[in-house]
Write a protein that holds these residues in place. Structure first.
Motif, PDB file in Angstrom:
ATOM      1  N   PRO A   1       0.832  -1.206   0.000  1.00 20.40           N
ATOM      2  CA  PRO A   1       0.000   0.000   0.000  1.00 20.40           C
ATOM      3  C   PRO A   1       0.867   1.255   0.000  1.00 20.40           C
ATOM      4  O   PRO A   1       1.967   1.269   0.557  1.00 20.40           O
ATOM      5  CB  PRO A   1      -0.796  -0.130   1.310  1.00 20.40           C
ATOM      6  CG  PRO A   1      -0.782  -1.588   1.633  1.00 20.40           C
ATOM      7  CD  PRO A   1       0.543  -2.096   1.142  1.00 20.40           C
ATOM      8  N   PHE A   2       0.346   2.306  -0.624  1.00 17.09           N
ATOM      9  CA  PHE A   2       1.151   3.529  -0.706  1.00 17.09           C
ATOM     10  C   PHE A   2       1.378   4.148   0.670  1.00 17.09           C
ATOM     11  O   PHE A   2       2.388   4.814   0.887  1.00 17.09           O
ATOM     12  CB  PHE A   2       0.504   4.550  -1.641  1.00 17.09           C
ATOM     13  CG  PHE A   2       1.467   5.608  -2.075  1.00 17.09           C
ATOM     14  CD1 PHE A   2       2.490   5.318  -2.960  1.00 17.09           C
ATOM     15  CD2 PHE A   2       1.388   6.906  -1.579  1.00 17.09           C
ATOM     16  CE1 PHE A   2       3.412   6.281  -3.349  1.00 17.09           C
ATOM     17  CE2 PHE A   2       2.290   7.881  -1.958  1.00 17.09           C
ATOM     18  CZ  PHE A   2       3.315   7.564  -2.854  1.00 17.09           C
ATOM     19  N   SER A   3       0.478   3.910   1.623  1.00 12.34           N
ATOM     20  CA  SER A   3       0.708   4.410   2.980  1.00 12.34           C
ATOM     21  C   SER A   3       1.967   3.804   3.580  1.00 12.34           C
ATOM     22  O   SER A   3       2.634   4.429   4.412  1.00 12.34           O
ATOM     23  CB  SER A   3      -0.502   4.110   3.875  1.00 12.34           C
ATOM     24  OG  SER A   3      -0.724   2.715   3.981  1.00 12.34           O
ATOM     25  N   PHE A   4       2.331   2.579   3.176  1.00 15.52           N
ATOM     26  CA  PHE A   4       3.565   1.962   3.657  1.00 15.52           C
ATOM     27  C   PHE A   4       4.778   2.722   3.116  1.00 15.52           C
ATOM     28  O   PHE A   4       5.776   2.884   3.825  1.00 15.52           O
ATOM     29  CB  PHE A   4       3.640   0.494   3.230  1.00 15.52           C
ATOM     30  CG  PHE A   4       2.792  -0.450   4.046  1.00 15.52           C
ATOM     31  CD1 PHE A   4       1.454  -0.189   4.286  1.00 15.52           C
ATOM     32  CD2 PHE A   4       3.331  -1.616   4.555  1.00 15.52           C
ATOM     33  CE1 PHE A   4       0.667  -1.053   5.026  1.00 15.52           C
ATOM     34  CE2 PHE A   4       2.560  -2.497   5.294  1.00 15.52           C
ATOM     35  CZ  PHE A   4       1.225  -2.215   5.540  1.00 15.52           C
TER      36      PHE A   4
ATOM     37  N   MET B   1       5.392  13.532  13.455  1.00 10.07           N
ATOM     38  CA  MET B   1       4.620  12.311  13.662  1.00 10.07           C
ATOM     39  C   MET B   1       5.104  11.523  14.871  1.00 10.07           C
ATOM     40  O   MET B   1       4.765  10.350  15.033  1.00 10.07           O
ATOM     41  CB  MET B   1       4.650  11.440  12.396  1.00 10.07           C
ATOM     42  CG  MET B   1       3.962  12.098  11.219  1.00 10.07           C
ATOM     43  SD  MET B   1       3.853  11.061   9.746  1.00 10.07           S
ATOM     44  CE  MET B   1       2.751   9.754  10.301  1.00 10.07           C
ATOM     45  N   ALA B   2       5.890  12.158  15.729  1.00 10.04           N
ATOM     46  CA  ALA B   2       6.330  11.497  16.957  1.00 10.04           C
ATOM     47  C   ALA B   2       5.112  11.081  17.775  1.00 10.04           C
ATOM     48  O   ALA B   2       4.139  11.825  17.889  1.00 10.04           O
ATOM     49  CB  ALA B   2       7.223  12.439  17.764  1.00 10.04           C
ATOM     50  N   GLY B   3       5.160   9.888  18.319  1.00 10.68           N
ATOM     51  CA  GLY B   3       4.026   9.379  19.089  1.00 10.68           C
ATOM     52  C   GLY B   3       3.130   8.469  18.297  1.00 10.68           C
ATOM     53  O   GLY B   3       2.357   7.709  18.872  1.00 10.68           O
ATOM     54  N   GLN B   4       3.199   8.526  16.957  1.00  8.22           N
ATOM     55  CA  GLN B   4       2.460   7.572  16.141  1.00  8.22           C
ATOM     56  C   GLN B   4       3.335   6.336  15.908  1.00  8.22           C
ATOM     57  O   GLN B   4       4.559   6.428  15.835  1.00  8.22           O
ATOM     58  CB  GLN B   4       2.052   8.187  14.805  1.00  8.22           C
ATOM     59  CG  GLN B   4       1.069   9.344  14.932  1.00  8.22           C
ATOM     60  CD  GLN B   4       0.365   9.626  13.616  1.00  8.22           C
ATOM     61  OE1 GLN B   4      -0.245   8.753  13.021  1.00  8.22           O
ATOM     62  NE2 GLN B   4       0.459  10.869  13.163  1.00  8.22           N
ATOM     63  N   ASP B   5       2.701   5.191  15.779  1.00  2.00           N
ATOM     64  CA  ASP B   5       3.413   3.925  15.639  1.00  2.00           C
ATOM     65  C   ASP B   5       3.653   3.636  14.164  1.00  2.00           C
ATOM     66  O   ASP B   5       2.783   3.118  13.471  1.00  2.00           O
ATOM     67  CB  ASP B   5       2.597   2.798  16.291  1.00  2.00           C
ATOM     68  CG  ASP B   5       3.340   1.472  16.295  1.00  2.00           C
ATOM     69  OD1 ASP B   5       4.456   1.416  15.737  1.00  2.00           O
ATOM     70  OD2 ASP B   5       2.806   0.501  16.848  1.00  2.00           O
ATOM     71  N   LEU B   6       4.844   3.963  13.684  1.00  4.19           N
ATOM     72  CA  LEU B   6       5.157   3.751  12.276  1.00  4.19           C
ATOM     73  C   LEU B   6       5.170   2.275  11.902  1.00  4.19           C
ATOM     74  O   LEU B   6       5.074   1.936  10.721  1.00  4.19           O
ATOM     75  CB  LEU B   6       6.507   4.387  11.940  1.00  4.19           C
ATOM     76  CG  LEU B   6       6.580   5.909  12.084  1.00  4.19           C
ATOM     77  CD1 LEU B   6       8.003   6.398  11.832  1.00  4.19           C
ATOM     78  CD2 LEU B   6       5.607   6.604  11.150  1.00  4.19           C
ATOM     79  N   GLU B   7       5.294   1.394  12.897  1.00  2.00           N
ATOM     80  CA  GLU B   7       5.267  -0.038  12.618  1.00  2.00           C
ATOM     81  C   GLU B   7       3.870  -0.509  12.217  1.00  2.00           C
ATOM     82  O   GLU B   7       3.705  -1.646  11.771  1.00  2.00           O
ATOM     83  CB  GLU B   7       5.743  -0.817  13.839  1.00  2.00           C
ATOM     84  CG  GLU B   7       7.222  -0.623  14.160  1.00  2.00           C
ATOM     85  CD  GLU B   7       8.115  -1.331  13.164  1.00  2.00           C
ATOM     86  OE1 GLU B   7       7.833  -2.488  12.816  1.00  2.00           O
ATOM     87  OE2 GLU B   7       9.110  -0.726  12.730  1.00  2.00           O
ATOM     88  N   GLN B   8       2.862   0.330  12.392  1.00  2.00           N
ATOM     89  CA  GLN B   8       1.503   0.008  11.965  1.00  2.00           C
ATOM     90  C   GLN B   8       1.050   1.074  10.961  1.00  2.00           C
ATOM     91  O   GLN B   8       0.268   1.965  11.297  1.00  2.00           O
ATOM     92  CB  GLN B   8       0.558  -0.046  13.164  1.00  2.00           C
ATOM     93  CG  GLN B   8       0.924  -1.120  14.177  1.00  2.00           C
ATOM     94  CD  GLN B   8      -0.134  -1.281  15.242  1.00  2.00           C
ATOM     95  OE1 GLN B   8      -1.322  -1.445  14.975  1.00  2.00           O
ATOM     96  NE2 GLN B   8       0.290  -1.222  16.490  1.00  2.00           N
ATOM     97  N   PRO B   9       1.529   0.996   9.729  1.00  2.00           N
ATOM     98  CA  PRO B   9       1.258   2.072   8.755  1.00  2.00           C
ATOM     99  C   PRO B   9      -0.223   2.344   8.528  1.00  2.00           C
ATOM    100  O   PRO B   9      -0.602   3.481   8.257  1.00  2.00           O
ATOM    101  CB  PRO B   9       1.933   1.563   7.474  1.00  2.00           C
ATOM    102  CG  PRO B   9       3.000   0.635   7.946  1.00  2.00           C
ATOM    103  CD  PRO B   9       2.427  -0.036   9.167  1.00  2.00           C
TER     104      PRO B   9
END
Length: 613
Positions: free
Chosen positions: A121-124, A145-153
């Motif tokens: 997916p493009f969000s990845f 975007m600190a605080g968001q979990d980049l491991e869950q795109p």
């Protein structure tokens, strides 16, 4: 001792603790119901940017920001050469959007930009840009975007300025933007099948003389140049390659069936170019037309699981700043009048609001029969009920917390008129073929772009709960050389899964220590670290540990700093240390991993027979 550390921008909250015994799947927290207090991480706050900060960040990424559509020079001279340009009024909207916790959700982006088979997916790719790219725009994006979990795109909310920085840097590095000869080798890569050839420079049509005509010409000129630049975008541009490689690693780990040679596939390259062009159009529109912001907070900010039959509820509150009610600038209103479009006036009150639990849904569920419309006070509320735990578990000593991510989208009541405005003032003013060249394989995404001008905000709730204690050991104490009783402590990490069910951290015993001369004697054993199945998988490894409490009674504390350091993928090491406290009945380990702190307490139990020589 080996350190399970990945780059801070890429890891979930528990990943800062995975090195030392602190791999408990989430950060540990305190609870008034009993148990040893532990560090409560809470959400990391994203940095604010402000208008001047946004202008500086955009200039560093190659974007010129102009005081008005007829200005001849940008406010800051760009450090690169992206064809993307913005008006100061747009940047004001972008800054307020980011500082207010707003943006565009990964689900909306993937719906607008469906990638070809065997792709990610493009969000990845966008998450990979934030996580892995080494550019000024990506570095600024990580703070936003600190605080968001980049491991869950799929759970991400991208501030619109982050998407703008991505488009700017992609087009600034393209050969067409720099004047260098194109590196594209074949006509098949020049453009998607059936799409028009690279647009020639044509006279820009004007709606009318005056502010509206200048406003329209500013955007159509910019978009025409972007359509020319994306022809030269290749995935081997270093920062794009890093973003795509990160996305592919994540996609393969999640079992998405992506092709390992994705970066070389023509359909993917075509879709990548079309995605950059479509995003350029989307951010231009959203920055011009989305002038409200929505902030989200929860009451309380931290909520514990329900215990037994008690009720534990949470209220999420979305507050709309509608700037007095008029969502449109004077230039937009003049263009709408010339186009015969009756844009409404009025505030947010009465608008429909759609709430989502985008991460942490196992901790809290929405209450039923909710009216989530924006009220006269410009607020929308969303009630949740916490998950439950038994009274036996609640009396335990091990406490944990995790984040519940909540998102609200306030729906425009005029979306059809907004779409008509975008067509009349921008897309239909473009030279022939430019719109098709921008959107490429995605056809006509205008309706979805118009929907992106809805107002979206995101917030977080900290969910607190207990973990079940280990059952008592059945073995009797064995003799010890010093005459003390042989004792043992251990800690088992539960499995961690994503919201979609993919395993991230394997379950396993990560602490196993024995003291043959009693709780205040010498402890020996292992810390077992690893078992991580994220973008950079880390295998299990046992690390020997030995330390002495020095004898005595009461509460004793020693400081330990392991000697062994193991380099983890991708060539990352960390600085780890810990305090060990023993009170005769409990051992508490408080670890520090690269400045992050977390604690866990373990009951001291009799050691099994044959534990000591």
């Amino acid at each position: 001792m080996m350190l399970d550390n990945v780059a801070a921008a890429r890891r979930p909250r528990w990943a800062s603790l995975v090195s030392f015994l602190l791999v408990v799947t989430v950060g540990l927290a305190g609870c008034t119901g009993g148990g040893a207090p532990a560090g409560k991480p809470g959400p990391t706050r994203a940095a604010s940017i402000g208008v001047n900060g946004a202008i500086d960040a955009l200039a560093a990424a190659g974007v010129g920001v102009y005081d008005g559509p007829t200005a001849t020079a940008p406010i800051r001279t760009p450090k690169a050469a992206s064809p993307l340009r913005l008006l100061r009024s747009q940047v004001e909207n972008l800054a307020k959007d980011a500082d207010g916790g707003g943006g565009i959700g990964a689900d909306a982006i993937d719906d607008m930009l469906p990638m070809p088979p065997e792709s990610v997916p493009f969000s990845f790719v966008l998450a990979g840009y934030v996580a892995a790219a080494k550019t000024p725009g990506a570095e600024r994006s990580r703070t936003l975007m600190a605080g968001q979990d980049l491991e869950q795109p799929r759970s991400l909310l991208f501030p619109t300025i982050v998407l703008t920085l991505f488009v700017a840097e992609a087009t600034a590095t393209a050969p067409a933007a720099t004047g260098q000869p194109t590196a594209v080798a074949t006509a098949a890569l020049d453009r998607p099948a059936g799409a028009p050839a690279r647009p020639a420079a044509l006279p820009i049509p004007r709606l009318a003389a005056g502010p509206c005509g200048d406003f329209s010409a500013f955007f159509t000129t910019t978009l025409q140049k972007i359509a020319a630049a994306i022809v030269g975008v290749l995935p081997d541009i270093p920062f794009l390659k890093a973003a795509i490689s990160w996305a592919l690693t994540k996609g393969l780990a999640l079992g998405l069936g992506a092709a390992k040679d994705l970066i070389e596939r023509i359909p993917f390259i075509q879709a990548l170019r079309s995605a950059i062009g479509t995003l350029a159009l989307a951010v231009t529109v959203v920055a011009a037309l989305r002038q409200w912001t929505v902030s989200v907070a929860t009451q309380p900010a931290t909520a514990h699981y329900r215990v037994g039959a008690e009720i534990s509820g949470v209220k999420a509150i979305g507050t709309v700043d509608d700037r007095g009610g008029d969502v449109f600038s004077p230039e937009v209103r003049e263009c709408a009048t010339l186009l015969g479009i009756d844009l409404p006036r009025g505030g947010a009150a009465g608008s429909a609001a759609a709430w989502q639990v985008v991460a942490g849904g196992r901790h809290a569920s929405p209450a039923y029969n909710q009216d989530t419309k924006v009220d006269a006070g410009k607020r929308t509320t969303f009630s949740l009920v916490m998950a439950s735990e038994s009274e036996d578990v609640h009396r335990g000593r091990r406490i944990a917390n995790d984040q519940v991510v909540l998102r609200v989208t306030v729906k425009r009541q005029d979306v059809d008129k907004v779409r008509a405005f975008i067509e009349g003032a921008i897309t239909k003013q473009l030279p022939s073929g430019v719109y098709a060249a921008l959107t490429g394989v995605f056809g006509d995404p205008l309706a979805k772009i118009a929907a992106m001008t809805d107002f979206t905000g995101q917030g977080r709730l900290v969910a607190e709960y207990h973990l079940a204690d280990e059952p008592p050991a059945s073995a009797t104490p064995g003799p010890s050389p010093s005459g003390g009783r042989a004792v043992r402590v251990s800690f088992d990490r539960p499995e961690t899964r994503t919201e979609s069910g993919e395993t991230v951290a394997l379950a396993g015993r990560i602490v196993d220590l024995v003291a043959c001369d009693g709780p205040y004697g010498t402890w020996k054993g292992t810390f077992r670290v690893g078992g991580i199945q994220s973008a950079f998988p880390v295998p299990w490894k046992e690390v020997p540990v030995s330390f002495s409490m020095g004898g005595g009674s009461g509460t004793r504390t020693v400081h330990i700093k392991p000697d062994e350091v193991v380099v983890l993928p991708p060539n990352i090491t960390s600085d780890t240390e810990a305090d060990v406290s023993v009170d005769g009945k409990t051992m508490t380990l408080t670890g520090r991993v690269d400045g992050d702190i977390g604690s866990v307490s373990m009951p001291i139990r009799p050691a099994p027979d044959a534990s000591c020589p």
